[in-house]
Design a protein around this motif. Structure first.
Motif, short mmCIF file in Angstrom:
data_model
loop_
_atom_site.label_atom_id
_atom_site.label_comp_id
_atom_site.label_asym_id
_atom_site.label_seq_id
_atom_site.Cartn_x
_atom_site.Cartn_y
_atom_site.Cartn_z
N GLN A 36 0.82 -1.21 0.00
CA GLN A 36 0.00 0.00 0.00
C GLN A 36 0.85 1.26 0.00
O GLN A 36 0.44 2.30 -0.53
CB GLN A 36 -0.94 -0.02 1.21
CG GLN A 36 -1.98 -1.11 1.11
CD GLN A 36 -2.78 -1.27 2.39
OE1 GLN A 36 -3.85 -0.71 2.52
NE2 GLN A 36 -2.26 -2.04 3.34
N GLN A 46 -7.14 -3.27 4.31
CA GLN A 46 -7.54 -1.87 4.23
C GLN A 46 -9.04 -1.70 4.49
O GLN A 46 -9.45 -0.82 5.26
CB GLN A 46 -7.18 -1.32 2.84
CG GLN A 46 -7.39 0.16 2.67
CD GLN A 46 -6.48 1.01 3.53
OE1 GLN A 46 -6.93 1.95 4.15
NE2 GLN A 46 -5.21 0.67 3.59
N ILE A 83 -7.60 4.72 1.45
CA ILE A 83 -6.30 5.17 1.95
C ILE A 83 -6.29 6.68 2.15
O ILE A 83 -5.99 7.18 3.24
CB ILE A 83 -5.18 4.75 0.98
CG1 ILE A 83 -5.03 3.22 0.97
CG2 ILE A 83 -3.85 5.39 1.38
CD1 ILE A 83 -4.06 2.72 -0.09
N SER A 88 -3.51 -1.31 9.06
CA SER A 88 -3.77 -2.03 7.80
C SER A 88 -2.49 -2.60 7.21
O SER A 88 -2.50 -3.68 6.61
CB SER A 88 -4.47 -1.11 6.79
OG SER A 88 -3.57 -0.18 6.23
#
Length: 639
Positions: free
Chosen positions: A308, A346, A382, A396
């Motif tokens: 991520q 997430q 995000i 996450s």
């Protein structure tokens, strides 16, 4: 046009159409290459409705839109007149080699990303239907779906010939012709004939020669689904084409340029570029496997947990050719497999935020972010939810790392490029063995990642805790109450913590300060990089990035001193703190030093608001001086 006004505003805020070299889009963001990023109004863009955030990475100026980015892109291209604009080969010559590599990969693969995912999904679901007994390989339906699913991947060189040629400034249809040559149907039968002789006998590169070109041996390779050979060939072709365009008369350029370009490039590709690129591809694949085999669990933790972060900066594109190369050379890939749990970690964190938060705006943002995340599009989650709250984002990453470790432990792999999120599940089905233990390990991994992301965020995510006073426009209040003890007890004189020019708060280029939402006070544009205590008291808040300090004076006045605007993005660079949170300080004591030249060089202003955040019914008397030295009278809180 639905997004006409948004498109106009975006073009205006990136510096106008004359500042745009090119623009493409991926799943959630517009990727601009700007002539001068300094002309872009980044903060204004971030605050616009319809824009999630703005990122600068890989030599690109990335405006994150969300799921409807294709529609916005279409409006931007139409209004800006960017249609047909190639990403010129001279773009980003001032950026480093790594940034240019990322930009090249993103530009080549982005246009076909949707179709690549779509055909992969069809192939994956076909494998799933075969596994559960709905379809059989002998059935026409299965065969037709297999044709559709394999179509793009088998003829990948043709598609990449087009996009790579556009990227390198060559004629796209010449690139298509080169790609088509690499997958021409007669190559396979030629490779099955008796070889004329063998080159490099006894080495890693031992190769039979079936045909020659003008007496030069040609090492035939299977270029179906290959990536690296056509990209290198397209680059070489753009150079050759440019050379011929300079010497061939305009009247015959239309057919003689492609004529001579193909006559040079295709044989050179078969004789030199193709074999070398294929050998390089095989070596890359083997190195990937060797690194993975050293410790699949550690690899899963690092790749799964870091995925991520790579997505945020657009650096995940660097893995795309490795993944496709692995599938081409080995039939499967473990690298992308280890990232699969990240999107589920997430959305688990987002669900935790949604159930825990008392902020209704945050609740309303969480629902669409959660839904997008189910299908693998996590940028709204995000940028809109977890990253601003910080702790849920970190959670996450931890959950994704654990999911990646599980996937690594069981050696799970993807066997095709497919969809994102839940649509990616069929890509883990082994075409030969079906739903193996490795497949079910992936199911366990995504469930574990989701549950961990949810539970840890709900329990320890600090969802309702203010991360910074500025995020919600609330005053600094370490006690978390609004009773009488949190208002000034008596009059207090506040001296200037800086030497510089005095500015009215309304002139500060930040709405949170200029509107008075954060507090009342004044601003100083500093002339040196030293911040002193404006009164005696206690440091109640010391930001990790050192750009802002909250303190409570002995008389109960709560002050916020914020050095510069958006300097939080410097992450502490150019700032040195000389005090600690909770420390008792005296008026005139040195609190922070900072490098004005470096901060301004990084594109930030150093204008520093000094505000009272708990003024209540008290009045504020401000200095009338135009400039001050540290220690001069700045303002008085009058009870």
């Amino acid at each position: 046009m639905k997004y006409e006004q948004l498109a106009r505003d975006i073009i205006d805020k990136v510096g106008g159409k004359e500042n745009v070299t090119s623009v493409v889009h991926c799943i959630t963001r517009l990727r601009f290459k700007l002539k001068d990023e300094g002309k872009a109004q980044t903060e204004e863009l971030k605050n616009m409705d319809g824009i999630v955030t703005v990122m600068k990475s890989g030599g690109q100026y990335q405006v994150v839109i969300g799921n409807h980015v294709p529609d916005v892109y279409k409006a931007v291209v139409e209004i800006g007149g960017f249609a047909g604009q190639a990403s010129d080969q001279d773009d980003n010559q001032d950026t480093n080699l790594f940034n240019r590599f990322i930009d090249i990969i993103a530009s080549i693969f982005t246009p076909i990303l949707g179709v690549l995912a779509a055909t992969g999904m069809i192939k994956g679901f076909n494998a799933l239907f075969n596994e559960i007994g709905w379809l059989d390989p002998s059935m026409g339906t299965y065969q037709i779906l297999a044709i559709v699913g394999d179509s793009l991947f088998y003829f990948f060189p043709i598609f990449l010939g087009y996009t790579a040629s556009k990227k390198f400034g060559g004629a796209p249809f010449i690139g298509i012709a080169i790609g088509a040559s690499l997958v021409y149907p007669t190559i396979g039968p030629l490779m099955e004939t008796e070889p004329l002789y063998t080159l490099f006998t006894g080495t890693l590169f031992e190769s039979p020669v079936h045909v020659t070109f003008l007496g030069i041996p040609v090492i035939l390779m299977n270029y179906a689904s290959s990536v690296i050979p056509i990209i290198l060939a397209a680059y070489f072709s753009s150079k050759v084409e440019r050379g011929f365009r300079k010497v061939i008369p305009d009247v015959v350029k239309t057919f003689l340029v492609p004529f001579f370009t193909l006559l040079v490039v295709v044989p050179v590709t078969f004789i030199v570029i193709g074999p070398i690129a294929t050998w390089a591809s095989q070596i890359i694949g083997q190195i990937t496997v060797l690194v993975y085999d050293l410790s699949p669990i550690i690899a899963g933790v690092l790749i799964g947990g870091g995925w991520q972060v790579l997505v945020i900066f657009g650096l995940h594109w660097g893995l795309v050719p490795v993944v496709i190369n692995n599938i081409t050379t080995m039939g499967s890939d473990p690298v992308l497999a280890m990232t699969f749990a990240a999107s589920f970690a997430q959305i688990g964190a987002v669900l935790g935020v949604w159930l825990k938060t008392t902020n209704q705006k945050l609740k309303s943002l969480s629902i669409p972010a959660f839904i997008s995340g189910i299908f693998g599009v996590t940028e709204p989650a995000i940028y809109g939810i977890t990253l601003p709250k910080k702790r849920p984002f970190i959670i996450s990453l931890i959950a994704a790392a654990i999911g990646g470790a599980i996937i690594g432990l069981f050696g799970s792999r993807i066997y095709m490029i497919g969809g994102l999120g839940i649509f990616g599940i069929p890509t883990f089905i082994d075409p030969d063995e079906g739903m193996t233990t490795a497949f079910w390990a992936v199911m366990v991994a995504i469930v574990v990642a989701f549950i961990l992301g949810f539970v840890l965020t709900y329990l320890f995510g600090g969802v309702n805790k203010e991360l910074t006073p500025l995020e919600e426009g609330e005053p600094i209040n370490p006690d978390g109450t609004d009773d009488e003890k949190n208002v000034p007890k008596s009059d207090e004189n506040i001296v200037s913590p800086l030497q510089g020019t005095v500015l009215a708060l309304c002139d500060v280029a930040d709405e949170a300060f200029s509107s008075g939402e954060v507090g009342q006070g004044v601003a100083v544009e500093p002339q040196d990089g030293k911040l002193y205590a404006p009164a005696s008291g206690t440091i109640t808040t010391l930001f990790p990035t050192k750009h802002a300090i909250g303190m409570t004076t002995d008389n109960g006045v709560e002050l916020l001193i914020h050095i510069g605007m958006d300097t939080v993005q410097l992450e502490g660079k150019f700032f040195t703190s000389h005090v600690k949170q909770g420390e008792r300080i005296e008026q005139g004591q040195l609190l922070t030093t900072f490098d004005i030249a470096q901060i301004k060089g990084a594109g930030y202003t150093t204008v520093t608001p000094i505000v009272v955040t708990n003024l209540g019914d008290a009045k504020l008397s401000l200095t009338e001086a135009k400039s001050v030295k540290h220690g001069d009278h700045l303002m008085t809180v009058v009870r």
